[in-house]
Design an enzyme around this catalytic site. Structure first.
Site, PDB file in Angstrom:
ATOM      1  N   GLU A  60       0.838  -1.189   0.000  1.00  0.00           N
ATOM      2  CA  GLU A  60       0.000   0.000   0.000  1.00  0.00           C
ATOM      3  C   GLU A  60       0.881   1.250   0.000  1.00  0.00           C
ATOM      4  O   GLU A  60       1.957   1.270   0.600  1.00  0.00           O
ATOM      5  CB  GLU A  60      -0.877  -0.015   1.258  1.00  0.00           C
ATOM      6  CG  GLU A  60      -1.825   1.168   1.378  1.00  0.00           C
ATOM      7  CD  GLU A  60      -2.487   1.248   2.750  1.00  0.00           C
ATOM      8  OE1 GLU A  60      -3.599   1.782   2.819  1.00  0.00           O
ATOM      9  OE2 GLU A  60      -1.876   0.788   3.745  1.00  0.00           O
ATOM     10  N   LYS A 133     -10.655  -0.168  -0.437  1.00  0.00           N
ATOM     11  CA  LYS A 133     -10.482  -0.438   0.992  1.00  0.00           C
ATOM     12  C   LYS A 133     -11.795  -0.240   1.740  1.00  0.00           C
ATOM     13  O   LYS A 133     -12.370   0.852   1.755  1.00  0.00           O
ATOM     14  CB  LYS A 133      -9.404   0.491   1.559  1.00  0.00           C
ATOM     15  CG  LYS A 133      -8.943   0.155   2.973  1.00  0.00           C
ATOM     16  CD  LYS A 133      -7.745   1.025   3.330  1.00  0.00           C
ATOM     17  CE  LYS A 133      -7.110   0.605   4.649  1.00  0.00           C
ATOM     18  NZ  LYS A 133      -5.896   1.405   4.947  1.00  0.00           N
ATOM     19  N   CYS A 166      -4.174  -3.148   4.323  1.00  0.00           N
ATOM     20  CA  CYS A 166      -3.710  -2.667   5.625  1.00  0.00           C
ATOM     21  C   CYS A 166      -4.682  -3.006   6.756  1.00  0.00           C
ATOM     22  O   CYS A 166      -4.806  -4.164   7.141  1.00  0.00           O
ATOM     23  CB  CYS A 166      -3.433  -1.170   5.540  1.00  0.00           C
ATOM     24  SG  CYS A 166      -2.311  -0.541   6.809  1.00  0.00           S
TER      25      CYS A 166
END
Length: 335
Positions: A60, A133, A166
């Protein structure tokens, strides 16, 4: 079960390479262009050094960095698809590999904040998976919550790939969703600084074990003038054991052999530890076929849009004001 990795393609699986890309310092569009050039150069170098590699993963923020002053500017953002993804696609086609890349994506609705997006490109140079995300890292990240769910695509060596970004990896329900849709290799790309290093390792392992799937995870590495990023590329077996663990070195390439058919076999033949099956088939010894009702209140409340914690009224941080974001939502003050 897997190995520490090599340079050749395994007979019944595939070789993956996760690149602990150095934390970028990005202050301009020209810097982003340099990052893209570096990613492409690294992809080709990795393929040259590991001729059997079929999947190369970048962390990322490796494309556009973590300059919070630039995060929401038009100069900083990219479109998906767009010129940047075309460059990545060309590189994957030339190298004959699957590639995982990070993009901060301009929201098609100009009144709303951008998305934090990951793409998988296949060896034909085509985007075969696009993910936004779902759980931006509150309260620091201003990204609009993803709206594409948890997609799954075909990958090398009989794999079915999904990717999370993440902090998504800290939400066990996302890994379960990917597995429920058939994923057997769960990829996690991140730009974490060192404060959650141990939790990173723990959740990569637990996501694998809970769902009987491999996890491939890689973080940025090095110092960007503000934070230090821990690298720690990790490939975990479907039984939750770590096959390979990277260190904190920028440019370290973590490789491993992955055998998706072994994970698939465990899902079909295991009983005692078939966690993902047992979730929806409680007590099948006493209750033929298993009890499908989990008795879990939070699942029902989530489905009905009623999720609420017992201590929610006592929480002190529930917006982004601690990092200077407007409490009314995003950069535009609306939802």
């Amino acid at each position: 079960m897997g190995s520490i990795g090599s340079m050749s393609k395994p007979e019944n699986g595939f070789l993956v390479a996760a690149v602990q890309f150095p934390a970028p310092v990005v202050n301009s569009r020209a810097d982003i262009d340099k990052q893209i050039e570096s990613i492409v150069r690294t992809l080709h170098a990795t393929k040259a050094g590991y001729p059997g590699v079929e999947l190369i993963v970048f962390p990322e923020y490796s494309t556009q960095g973590l300059n919070t002053a630039k995060w929401l500017t038009d100069e900083f953002l990219c479109d998906v698809p767009g010129p940047e993804t075309e460059i990545f696609g060309k590189a994957c086609k030339e190298a004959g590999v699957f590639g995982v890349f990070s993009i901060m994506e301009r929201n098609p609705d100009p009144s709303k904040n951008p998305y934090n997006t990951a793409i998988i490109i296949n060896p034909q140079g085509e985007i075969c998976l696009k993910y936004r995300k779902l759980f931006p890292w509150n309260p620091i990240e201003p990204w609009y919550p993803g709206d594409l769910g948890m997609p799954v695509c075909e990958g090398p060596g009989g794999s079915k790939l999904s990717v999370c970004i993440c902090h998504d990896g800290m939400i066990p329900e996302l890994a379960r969703e990917a597995a429920y849709k058939g994923c057997n290799v769960y990829i996690r790309i991140s730009g974490y600084s060192t404060q959650v290093n141990e939790q990173w390792i723990l959740t990569n392992r637990s996501n694998a074990w809970h769902n009987l799937m491999y996890t491939v995870s890689v973080n940025l590495a090095g110092y960007d003038g503000t934070f230090y990023y821990f690298g720690e590329g990790q490939v975990t077996n479907f039984d939750g054991t770590v096959l390979v663990q990277g260190q904190r070195n920028p440019w370290e390439i973590v490789t491993a052999e992955i055998y998706p058919q072994l994970a698939d076999s465990a899902r079909r033949t295991w009983g005692l530890e078939n966690n993902i099956y047992n979730l929806g088939h409680r007590g099948y010894v006493a209750y033929p076929g298993g009890q499908p009702d989990t008795q879990m209140t939070y699942i029902k409340d989530l489905a009905e849009g009623k999720y609420r914690l017992p201590w929610e009224n006592e929480m002190t941080i529930k917006d982004g004001s601690i990092y200077g974001y407007p409490t009314t939502g995003g950069r535009f003050g609306n939802k």
